[in-house]
Write a protein that holds these residues in place. Structure first.
Motif, PDB file in Angstrom:
ATOM      1  N   ALA A  98      27.526 -19.994  31.586  1.00  0.00           N
ATOM      2  CA  ALA A  98      26.568 -19.766  32.661  1.00  0.00           C
ATOM      3  C   ALA A  98      25.122 -20.017  32.234  1.00  0.00           C
ATOM      4  O   ALA A  98      24.220 -19.952  33.067  1.00  0.00           O
ATOM      5  CB  ALA A  98      26.693 -18.336  33.176  1.00  0.00           C
ATOM      6  N   LEU A  99      24.904 -20.328  30.971  1.00  0.00           N
ATOM      7  CA  LEU A  99      23.548 -20.549  30.469  1.00  0.00           C
ATOM      8  C   LEU A  99      22.912 -21.734  31.190  1.00  0.00           C
ATOM      9  O   LEU A  99      23.493 -22.812  31.278  1.00  0.00           O
ATOM     10  CB  LEU A  99      23.588 -20.802  28.960  1.00  0.00           C
ATOM     11  N   THR A 100      21.735 -21.523  31.708  1.00  0.00           N
ATOM     12  CA  THR A 100      21.043 -22.577  32.446  1.00  0.00           C
ATOM     13  C   THR A 100      19.767 -22.977  31.725  1.00  0.00           C
ATOM     14  O   THR A 100      19.256 -22.244  30.870  1.00  0.00           O
ATOM     15  CB  THR A 100      20.676 -22.108  33.865  1.00  0.00           C
ATOM     16  N   MET A 101      19.240 -24.101  32.089  1.00  0.00           N
ATOM     17  CA  MET A 101      17.964 -24.568  31.555  1.00  0.00           C
ATOM     18  C   MET A 101      16.855 -24.062  32.466  1.00  0.00           C
ATOM     19  O   MET A 101      16.941 -24.179  33.684  1.00  0.00           O
ATOM     20  CB  MET A 101      17.923 -26.095  31.504  1.00  0.00           C
ATOM     21  N   VAL A 102      15.817 -23.501  31.837  1.00  0.00           N
ATOM     22  CA  VAL A 102      14.736 -22.921  32.634  1.00  0.00           C
ATOM     23  C   VAL A 102      13.529 -23.839  32.752  1.00  0.00           C
ATOM     24  O   VAL A 102      12.656 -23.594  33.565  1.00  0.00           O
ATOM     25  CB  VAL A 102      14.308 -21.541  32.083  1.00  0.00           C
ATOM     26  N   GLY A 103      13.462 -24.871  31.952  1.00  0.00           N
ATOM     27  CA  GLY A 103      12.368 -25.836  32.082  1.00  0.00           C
ATOM     28  C   GLY A 103      11.258 -25.632  31.067  1.00  0.00           C
ATOM     29  O   GLY A 103      10.912 -26.550  30.344  1.00  0.00           O
ATOM     30  N   ASP A 104      10.704 -24.463  30.976  1.00  0.00           N
ATOM     31  CA  ASP A 104       9.621 -24.180  30.037  1.00  0.00           C
ATOM     32  C   ASP A 104      10.206 -24.032  28.624  1.00  0.00           C
ATOM     33  O   ASP A 104      11.149 -23.271  28.412  1.00  0.00           O
ATOM     34  CB  ASP A 104       8.905 -22.891  30.459  1.00  0.00           C
ATOM     35  N   HIS A 105       9.630 -24.761  27.657  1.00  0.00           N
ATOM     36  CA  HIS A 105      10.171 -24.792  26.299  1.00  0.00           C
ATOM     37  C   HIS A 105      10.183 -23.408  25.640  1.00  0.00           C
ATOM     38  O   HIS A 105      11.203 -22.998  25.072  1.00  0.00           O
ATOM     39  CB  HIS A 105       9.374 -25.787  25.449  1.00  0.00           C
ATOM     40  N   ALA A 106       9.089 -22.690  25.714  1.00  0.00           N
ATOM     41  CA  ALA A 106       9.009 -21.366  25.076  1.00  0.00           C
ATOM     42  C   ALA A 106       9.965 -20.374  25.735  1.00  0.00           C
ATOM     43  O   ALA A 106      10.633 -19.589  25.048  1.00  0.00           O
ATOM     44  CB  ALA A 106       7.580 -20.843  25.125  1.00  0.00           C
ATOM     45  N   THR A 107      10.033 -20.414  27.049  1.00  0.00           N
ATOM     46  CA  THR A 107      10.942 -19.518  27.766  1.00  0.00           C
ATOM     47  C   THR A 107      12.392 -19.864  27.446  1.00  0.00           C
ATOM     48  O   THR A 107      13.220 -18.972  27.227  1.00  0.00           O
ATOM     49  CB  THR A 107      10.697 -19.609  29.283  1.00  0.00           C
ATOM     50  N   GLN A 108      12.698 -21.160  27.387  1.00  0.00           N
ATOM     51  CA  GLN A 108      14.060 -21.579  27.074  1.00  0.00           C
ATOM     52  C   GLN A 108      14.468 -21.114  25.677  1.00  0.00           C
ATOM     53  O   GLN A 108      15.578 -20.646  25.465  1.00  0.00           O
ATOM     54  CB  GLN A 108      14.185 -23.107  27.153  1.00  0.00           C
TER      55      GLN A 108
END
Length: 97
Positions: free
Chosen positions: A34-44
């Motif tokens: 279920a892991l998704t990509m969030v877009g922001d590098h630091a947040t990811q």
């Protein structure tokens, strides 16, 4: 070593430990799926690190519960253990006969 006065209880506890271990392993797999990509590098990176820590903890729970199931099952009477061993331990692939 002395026989436990209630070997069925040990086998039941071992079965519950096995169930918990399998549930922890399945939860870790589902979390990774279920892991998704969030877009922001630091947040990811923060999300990935948190998921990695949680999955590692779930794998430890799974391994510990499999070990506990084995130990508790071996403390029960041999006939009771033989009867329930397949339910207590996670299934493992069989090698060539």
């Amino acid at each position: 070593m002395a026989q436990h006065p209630h070997p069925d209880r040990l086998v039941d506890l071992g079965r519950a430990a096995g169930d918990l271990g399998r549930a922890a392993a399945a939860t870790g797999d589902e979390l990774l799926d279920a892991l998704t990509m969030v877009g922001d590098h630091a947040t990811q990176r923060a999300v990935d690190n948190a998921v990695d820590v949680l999955v590692a903890a779930l794998r430890e729970v799974s391994a510990d519960m499999a070990e506990m199931a084995l130990v508790l099952g071996s403390r029960g009477s041999s006939s009771t253990v033989q009867q329930h061993l397949g339910d207590v331990l996670p299934s493992r692939p069989q090698g060539p006969a």
